[in-house]
Design a protein around this motif. Structure first.
Motif, short mmCIF file in Angstrom:
data_model
loop_
_atom_site.label_atom_id
_atom_site.label_comp_id
_atom_site.label_asym_id
_atom_site.label_seq_id
_atom_site.Cartn_x
_atom_site.Cartn_y
_atom_site.Cartn_z
N ASP A 252 16.44 54.58 27.06
CA ASP A 252 17.55 53.84 27.65
C ASP A 252 17.48 53.79 29.16
OD1 ASP A 252 20.14 52.53 27.60
OD2 ASP A 252 20.94 54.40 28.39
N TRP B 158 16.46 57.57 19.51
CA TRP B 158 17.69 56.85 19.20
C TRP B 158 17.68 55.50 19.91
CZ3 TRP B 158 21.15 57.73 15.56
CH2 TRP B 158 22.35 57.03 15.58
N ALA B 159 17.85 54.43 19.13
CA ALA B 159 17.82 53.07 19.69
C ALA B 159 18.84 52.20 18.98
CB ALA B 159 16.41 52.47 19.54
N SER C 99 15.34 58.92 23.86
CA SER C 99 15.63 57.50 23.97
C SER C 99 14.77 56.89 25.06
CB SER C 99 17.11 57.25 24.30
OG SER C 99 17.37 57.39 25.69
#
Length: 402
Positions: free
Chosen positions: A131, A250-251, A129
């Motif tokens: 994030d 993953w988003a 990710s």
């Protein structure tokens, strides 16, 4: 009598809460010994989170120590684990592993958000990710190391799960990145989105521009399907399909950081604290919230602030001002943020800029890309560590007037 205003979190909202509270303190000729402003965070730095999809994310931080020193804000390093709203204290886990408590007279929660990771088999073990800073650095190192691996379909394929703002910016960055790492003509990017269209929150007006950019960059889309499992070699989709990939990013959504769940207050489905127009948490007269930690109405038309740095900066400025004003027995300023723009980076295809909640397209291509570059390299960085300049940057009514 000395009073203490504590701000938890050093993201965009936390930084501007500190700046704005210090600004009001100076305007009222109140000394730092009379009104102590404390910022608590794990590091005295601002992570430039909107840029973590770019190469070399390790450089996407900006120091806050000199800025905080210039405006006489005390920095306390540590992670806040508990909030006792009766005793008006917070529990802090320090870097050395020791714990301490800190009392407050007013508290501002600006702990931001975290990527939402559903319990999909293999996601924790095999998903990347952008994030948090550490996540982005891990992905960056992984991508740079692909060229040393044996050529294969899995090595050469990047899957981005989530076709929202973050997913689009990550996906459109990848084709050029893969060409640099693997060589011209190499690399495949697949965008997977559970909804029937990309950027579902942007609406139909700018969507064709985004779709054209994806086609121009050669990015494949799998719409109306989700990821059901990850393993070392790829992903399985909800329609039974499989994509071989050693890089799955993953988003697909964010939630408020967990500390909001430690307060005896109402939260929305994203874990955000519900706040009134002054950004006070109802039922907790000494607690305010801002940024991704707060669900706040930003106008009288039913629009609510989004989990973005654009809204966080202004929310933080109002929350810091209002928490300080409450202690100083001054009128509070109701938060409002009618102006709203979206500038979506489209990698080698430029960018698209929309204005207003109806997403009117204002700039596309190279012009929008230049606008995005100014946002990313100038506007969202901390002010210079000069007292007058820093305090002037935090007028709640002027922050984020795009």
């Amino acid at each position: 009598m000395k009073q203490r205003l504590v701000i938890v979190g050093a993201g965009f909202a936390g930084m501007y809460a500190a700046l704005s509270a210090a600004r009001l303190r100076e305007q009222e000729n109140v000394s730092a010994t009379e009104l102590e402003i404390v910022l608590v965070s794990q590091k005295p730095e601002l992570v430039i989170r909107p840029r973590l999809y770019e190469p070399d994310p390790g450089r996407m931080t900006a120091p806050l120590g000199d800025v905080l020193g210039a405006i006489e804000v005390t920095f306390v390093q540590g992670e806040v684990e508990e909030v006792d709203t009766v005793a008006r204290s917070i529990g802090i886990l320090e870097a050395a592993g020791t714990r301490r408590s800190l009392t407050y007279d007013r508290l501002v929660i600006t702990t931001g958000s975290r990527l939402f990771r559903p319990p999909i088999p293999g996601l924790e073990e095999h998903g990347f990710s952008v994030d948090q800073l550490e996540d982005a650095i891990e992905l960056d190192r992984h991508l740079d190391g692909l060229g040393a691996r044996p050529a294969s379909l899995g090595r050469d394929t990047v899957v981005v799960a989530g076709g929202g703002f973050t997913g689009i910016e990550v996906a459109t960055e990848m084709p050029a990145r893969l060409r640099r790492i693997l060589g011209n003509g190499s690399g495949r990017v697949v965008l997977v989105e559970r909804n029937p269209a990309v950027v579902p929150d942007m609406g139909p007006t700018p969507r064709p521009i985004v779709q054209d950019a994806l086609r121009t960059l050669g990015i494949e889309t799998r719409l109306g399907v989700g990821v059901t499992a990850l393993d070392k070699g790829g992903v399985t989709l909800s329609d039974g399909g499989r994509i071989e990939s050693e890089t799955v990013i993953w988003a697909a959504g964010i939630r408020a950081a967990p500390l909001t769940g430690k307060l005896p207050a109402e939260r929305d489905n994203f874990g955000r604290l519900l706040v009134d127009r002054d950004l006070r948490v109802p039922g907790l007269k000494d607690v305010f919230a801002a940024g991704d930690a707060a669900q706040a109405a930003c106008d009288n038309a039913g629009n609510h602030a989004l989990m973005s740095c654009q809204h966080a900066t202004r929310l933080g400025a109002f929350a810091g001002n209002n928490a300080a004003a409450d202690l100083l027995r001054l009128p509070l300023r109701p938060y409002h943020q009618e102006a709203y723009v979206t500038c979506l980076d489209l990698g080698g295809a430029g960018a698209v800029l929309t204005r207003g909640w109806d997403r009117r397209v204002e700039l596309v291509g190279a012009e929008a890309k230049a606008y995005k570059a100014e946002i990313n390299t100038v506007w969202i960085y901390p002010p210079r560590p000069e007292r007058a300049t820093a305090l002037a940057s935090a007028d709640p009514e002027q922050v984020t007037r795009l």
